[in-house]
Scaffold this active site. Sequence first.
Site, PDB file in Angstrom:
ATOM      1  N   CYS A 267      20.952  62.201  -2.951  1.00  0.00           N
ATOM      2  CA  CYS A 267      21.901  63.182  -3.488  1.00  0.00           C
ATOM      3  C   CYS A 267      22.577  63.956  -2.364  1.00  0.00           C
ATOM      4  O   CYS A 267      22.002  64.904  -1.818  1.00  0.00           O
ATOM      5  CB  CYS A 267      21.178  64.136  -4.435  1.00  0.00           C
ATOM      6  SG  CYS A 267      22.263  65.406  -5.072  1.00  0.00           S
TER       7      CYS A 267
ATOM      8  N   CYS B 151      23.162  67.635  -3.020  1.00  0.00           N
ATOM      9  CA  CYS B 151      21.962  68.483  -2.951  1.00  0.00           C
ATOM     10  C   CYS B 151      21.587  68.735  -1.494  1.00  0.00           C
ATOM     11  O   CYS B 151      21.207  69.844  -1.135  1.00  0.00           O
ATOM     12  CB  CYS B 151      20.758  67.809  -3.611  1.00  0.00           C
ATOM     13  SG  CYS B 151      21.078  67.065  -5.188  1.00  0.00           S
ATOM     14  N   ASP B 152      21.648  67.711  -0.672  1.00  0.00           N
ATOM     15  CA  ASP B 152      21.037  67.785   0.653  1.00  0.00           C
ATOM     16  C   ASP B 152      22.021  67.706   1.827  1.00  0.00           C
ATOM     17  O   ASP B 152      21.611  67.861   2.980  1.00  0.00           O
ATOM     18  CB  ASP B 152      20.003  66.647   0.803  1.00  0.00           C
ATOM     19  CG  ASP B 152      18.923  66.727  -0.263  1.00  0.00           C
ATOM     20  OD1 ASP B 152      18.558  67.859  -0.623  1.00  0.00           O
ATOM     21  OD2 ASP B 152      18.470  65.683  -0.756  1.00  0.00           O
TER      22      ASP B 152
END
Length: 313
Positions: free
Chosen positions: A136, A139-140
């Site tokens: 992701c 997300c990261d």
Amino acid sequence: METIKTKCLIIGSGPAGYTAAIYTSRANLSPVMYVGHQPGGQLTTTTEIENFPGYHNGITGSEMMDDLHKQATRFGADVRNGIITAIDLSKRPFVAKADDGNEIIADTVIISTGATARYLGLPDEEKYKGLGVSACATCDGFFYRRKKVAVVGGGDTACEEALYLSNIAAEVYMIVRKDYLRASKVMQKRVFEKENIHVLFNTVTEGLYGEEGLEGATLAEFKGTDKERVYNQPVDGFFLAIGHSPNTGIFKGQLALDEAGYIITEGHTSITNVPGVFAAGDVADPRYRQAITAAGSGCKAALDAERYLTEIG
Ligand code: NDP
């Protein structure tokens, strides 16, 4: 622990689940929805959604899910944080168990559990999960400011992730096993126009390396079936974007699934092989997998459930 009785249990909370919740609550079925592992579904991990009709300036996945949540609860949907861990579909009413200890007794079930990102299956992926390996980018990606990252895959998701990362990281290497990208032309164009995205065609990942965290990927480049060279590509982040697997574990052996595990539905309906059980969204759709098609199928499932309840009286 509660025993909850409902005319309709909705499992999963992406656009399919929320649309089913809006329609079933407006039809007075008083649905209970369990949001699952990823409240809001996969869209909450994407950046901007530009292709959902009605949002001419785009909208983030989280914002869309917040709106859907408000819309569903406005009409009385009982939305619960938690996961359905087991369900018995062998007789009606269906009995489900949730991880909050509740038992749900439901006349109908709408399954909208979606799909989960796939991994390559390398032992190193587990080793470096959370230490450089991710599925992701939104997300990261933040952790890779001005660093080097790799994105595996050649579809729309991989292009989207690579484009997103290209605005954060210094260099992005797209690892593509074929000699072409499967992504749509518009996404390909955006990728090829980005100077810091380097598309490595005919390339597969053999392993990952690094002392304390990820330091790089060992890549093999092919010419036809011949391995031309194996080399180490330094990267700090390694992002998987190679497709998804349907979340149908708890239904195995109880519902008809295809070879890949997707729920089989009847024709253009949401009807499964178990009367009273309906499927909507990515869990039953290996083909389109769009937010808008998931929402549309959530509507179908709600209408099918309502019709079913009327028929059985
Ligand atoms: P896709 O199935 O379209 O693409 C998967 C990619 O991963 C392919 O390039 C595939 O390679 C590659 N791949 C699969 N397995 C491996 C492996 N073991 N090793 C290396 N590479 C592998 O998945 P996506 O998630 O990209 O897209 C799913 C659907 O969602 C599509 O219909 C897509 O169009 C849609 N989508 C649309 C978006 C948008 O419109 N904004 C955004 C994201 C997705 P190969 O080609 O060789 O099989």
